[in-house]
Design an enzyme around this catalytic site. Sequence first.
Site, PDB file in Angstrom:
ATOM      1  N   GLY A   1       0.809  -1.193   0.000  1.00  0.00           N
ATOM      2  CA  GLY A   1       0.000   0.000   0.000  1.00  0.00           C
ATOM      3  C   GLY A   1       0.855   1.261   0.000  1.00  0.00           C
ATOM      4  O   GLY A   1       0.426   2.322  -0.457  1.00  0.00           O
TER       5      GLY A   1
ATOM      6  N   ASP B   1      -1.393  -6.734  11.847  1.00  0.00           N
ATOM      7  CA  ASP B   1      -1.684  -6.938  10.430  1.00  0.00           C
ATOM      8  C   ASP B   1      -1.162  -8.311   9.980  1.00  0.00           C
ATOM      9  O   ASP B   1      -0.513  -8.438   8.939  1.00  0.00           O
ATOM     10  CB  ASP B   1      -1.060  -5.813   9.594  1.00  0.00           C
TER      11      ASP B   1
HETATM   12  P1  ADP Z   1       3.778  -2.040   2.463  1.00  0.00           P
HETATM   13  O1  ADP Z   1       4.308  -1.564   3.763  1.00  0.00           O
HETATM   14  O2  ADP Z   1       3.647  -0.953   1.436  1.00  0.00           O
HETATM   15  O3  ADP Z   1       2.509  -2.851   2.607  1.00  0.00           O
HETATM   16  P2  ADP Z   1       5.371  -4.435   2.394  1.00  0.00           P
HETATM   17  O4  ADP Z   1       6.410  -4.279   3.453  1.00  0.00           O
HETATM   18  O5  ADP Z   1       4.193  -5.292   2.760  1.00  0.00           O
HETATM   19  O6  ADP Z   1       4.872  -3.019   1.834  1.00  0.00           O
HETATM   20  O7  ADP Z   1       6.073  -5.028   1.085  1.00  0.00           O
HETATM   21  C1  ADP Z   1       5.343  -5.209  -0.104  1.00  0.00           C
HETATM   22  C2  ADP Z   1       5.736  -6.528  -0.754  1.00  0.00           C
HETATM   23  O8  ADP Z   1       7.117  -6.499  -1.120  1.00  0.00           O
HETATM   24  C3  ADP Z   1       5.589  -7.741   0.144  1.00  0.00           C
HETATM   25  O9  ADP Z   1       4.281  -8.245   0.175  1.00  0.00           O
HETATM   26  C4  ADP Z   1       6.584  -8.701  -0.479  1.00  0.00           C
HETATM   27  O10 ADP Z   1       6.027  -9.332  -1.609  1.00  0.00           O
HETATM   28  C5  ADP Z   1       7.707  -7.774  -0.937  1.00  0.00           C
HETATM   29  N1  ADP Z   1       8.730  -7.695   0.121  1.00  0.00           N
HETATM   30  C6  ADP Z   1       8.717  -6.889   1.207  1.00  0.00           C
HETATM   31  N2  ADP Z   1       9.781  -7.101   1.985  1.00  0.00           N
HETATM   32  C7  ADP Z   1      10.499  -8.074   1.379  1.00  0.00           C
HETATM   33  C8  ADP Z   1      11.720  -8.779   1.726  1.00  0.00           C
HETATM   34  N3  ADP Z   1      12.374  -8.483   2.837  1.00  0.00           N
HETATM   35  N4  ADP Z   1      12.164  -9.722   0.882  1.00  0.00           N
HETATM   36  C9  ADP Z   1      11.485 -10.025  -0.256  1.00  0.00           C
HETATM   37  N5  ADP Z   1      10.328  -9.421  -0.620  1.00  0.00           N
HETATM   38  C10 ADP Z   1       9.832  -8.449   0.181  1.00  0.00           C
END
Ligand code: ADP
Length: 663
Positions: free
Chosen positions: A21, A132
């Site tokens: 998001g 979450d």
């Molecule tokens: P937001 O805070 O915008 O929701 P997220 O932290 O959930 O973003 O990250 C979005 C997506 O990016 C995750 O659902 C995952 O698919 C990918 N992602 C996030 N962190 C990692 C990580 N450490 N290693 C690999 N993929 C990641």
Amino acid sequence: MDSAAELLEYYEVYETIGSGGFAKVKLGRHILTGEKVAIKIMEKKELGEDLPRVKVEIEAMKSLSHQHVCRLYHVIETNTKIYMMLEYCPGGELFDYIIAKDRLSEEETRVFFRQIVSALAYVHSQGYAHRDLKPENLLIDEDHNLKLIDFGLCAKPKGGLGYELMTCCGSPAYAAPELIQGKAYIGSQADVWSMGVLLFALLCGYLPFDDDNCMVLYRKITRGSYNNPHWLSPGSILLLNQMMQVDPKHRVTIRQLLDHPWTMSGYGSPVEWHSKQPLGYIDEDCITEMSVSLKMSRQSTLQLVNEWKYDQTTATYLLLLSKKQRGKPVRIRPQLPVCDVMSCSPQRLGVQTLLFDDDDAEDRCYDDDLPWVPLTPQQERALCPSAEKRRDQTKHAPTPEREPIAHHHRHQERRDRCRERTNENKENVAVANKDADIFALPARRSPVANRKATRPNKRVLTTPTHNNTNKVGNKVDTPQGGGSTCKDPSRKRQRERVEGKEEEEMEMLAFSPERRSRSLDLAGASRGDSSQKRRGGKVFGSLERGLDKVITLLTPSKRRGLRDGPRRIKAQYNVTLTSQTNPDQVLNQILSILPEKHVDFAQKGYTLKCRTQGDFGKVTMAFELEVCLLHRPEVVCVRRQRLKGDSWVYKHLVEDILSTSSI
Ligand code: ADP
């Protein structure tokens, strides 16, 4: 310094691996240690009122260090952006793993569940509620272990976790009844409910409470009634019931989950939740390596590391520690491999990073037995400015000795190896030797029922320019003939990739389908058998029309992309097998279906970058479909990857596209 410049001093930046998001997440490599990281990129302007959420996440992650919590290494904040460098989890989201296997066995679920309980027990012990929890926020690392991410909605009540919270947040399907009713709630109890929903999703492959209409969904949650499918064991039914108790006082606690009979079954021991990597831990070998390589006194190094500023020093230390814990040599990488100097560090050498699936390229760059050359002062300054400053202060302090590394120059041999490797097919890497069913599709279209699960793509290859200059201005020789995959580099492209402009490079095809609300899509996708059949009939009728459209839309450049043929990959869990042997036919079938499903797409060879838009043009979902050739047996398959959007809607849509494509 512009926004990307500081990042590029320390990291190589590769393709987007996810987005949420708030953030776009890219694969990166820490130049000094050679370790991969996930780079979470957030635009301050776009964050607006959500900026505090990011600050909360950063603060929480700085104070959490656990084997099942994704580690934060480095934070870079510029005027316009925030970059968080995180432990890279190549196995993707637990969500994708579940849907790829349809559902997990009780035994496999237990392995994951114990890790989730371990992570949550630790997070709660540190005074945080996550708020979450869902399978999209649990990532799989290279050893097939889970790591909890996304602490943007976490809370740390001032008086402790026993104090009540008021903010209603999280994803509706996983939210506890007390939360959606707007009551004050205890964070840890709400987390246990979400874990119950998650456990159900693992065991069943779908959600216990689900509806397109939010009000109906909320009603279902507050009633707390769901159906137990016939395959659940009595033990699983009991545990789910204990976790999804509407009254939080009657809900099982995380402490009880640690040694719950279901959790313990087959293990005979409670879940180990204490951190194996406590915060502030100092490892002597890592300090020695930093001290020697960066030419600082041991004391200064220790002092710098102990500041825990989540800067280049913290990142270098934590990444060295991670190397050590994985049994890799604790070595900093100032010394570039002589023969492969061109392909190892695009930023430092002023060359371009390209995006190929080439795992061998990685080995080529990071073999630990390569000859080493020392960092120049300029490089050192760029990579560790504080080290330079400290060195001035402690010029005469003794530096510890490191054992000399054998300098065995095998240039030609290595160059030959490079050439061989780059000429091989680019393949994905196997994840784990666990059996994985293919993506849930009607069985008759899946010639192979069970496949070995494999690791998702590592799309990394650094390639040389033909006229290369390194960061310090030195000309560097390009190994002759070693770069069959080389493309013209430019630093601008690399920067654009960081700025997220790469999508613009792709030409959008001329489809502009009429928009339809996503919920209608979902309703259609989830209606079940009868509508599936109806759609099937319609598709066959429209296929020829679709093919005509596709053929006339193929520009010469697209045909060129297709001339090289599809990539060959190994089976992995985000791959759907088809019963066909002609990749072009599969591609065309998918292409003809996308407009019907109101999916916009851009095509590059056999890869389709797809997206759906809401009524006001907002991108609601982004994903990739790539037609590939499976190694063994020789069949055409479709690799899919979600980049943005609700996971369950994505699951329904992609299932719908692939089943109606009659591949
Ligand atoms: P937001 O805070 O915008 O929701 P997220 O932290 O959930 O973003 O990250 C979005 C997506 O990016 C995750 O659902 C995952 O698919 C990918 N992602 C996030 N962190 C990692 C990580 N450490 N290693 C690999 N993929 C990641």
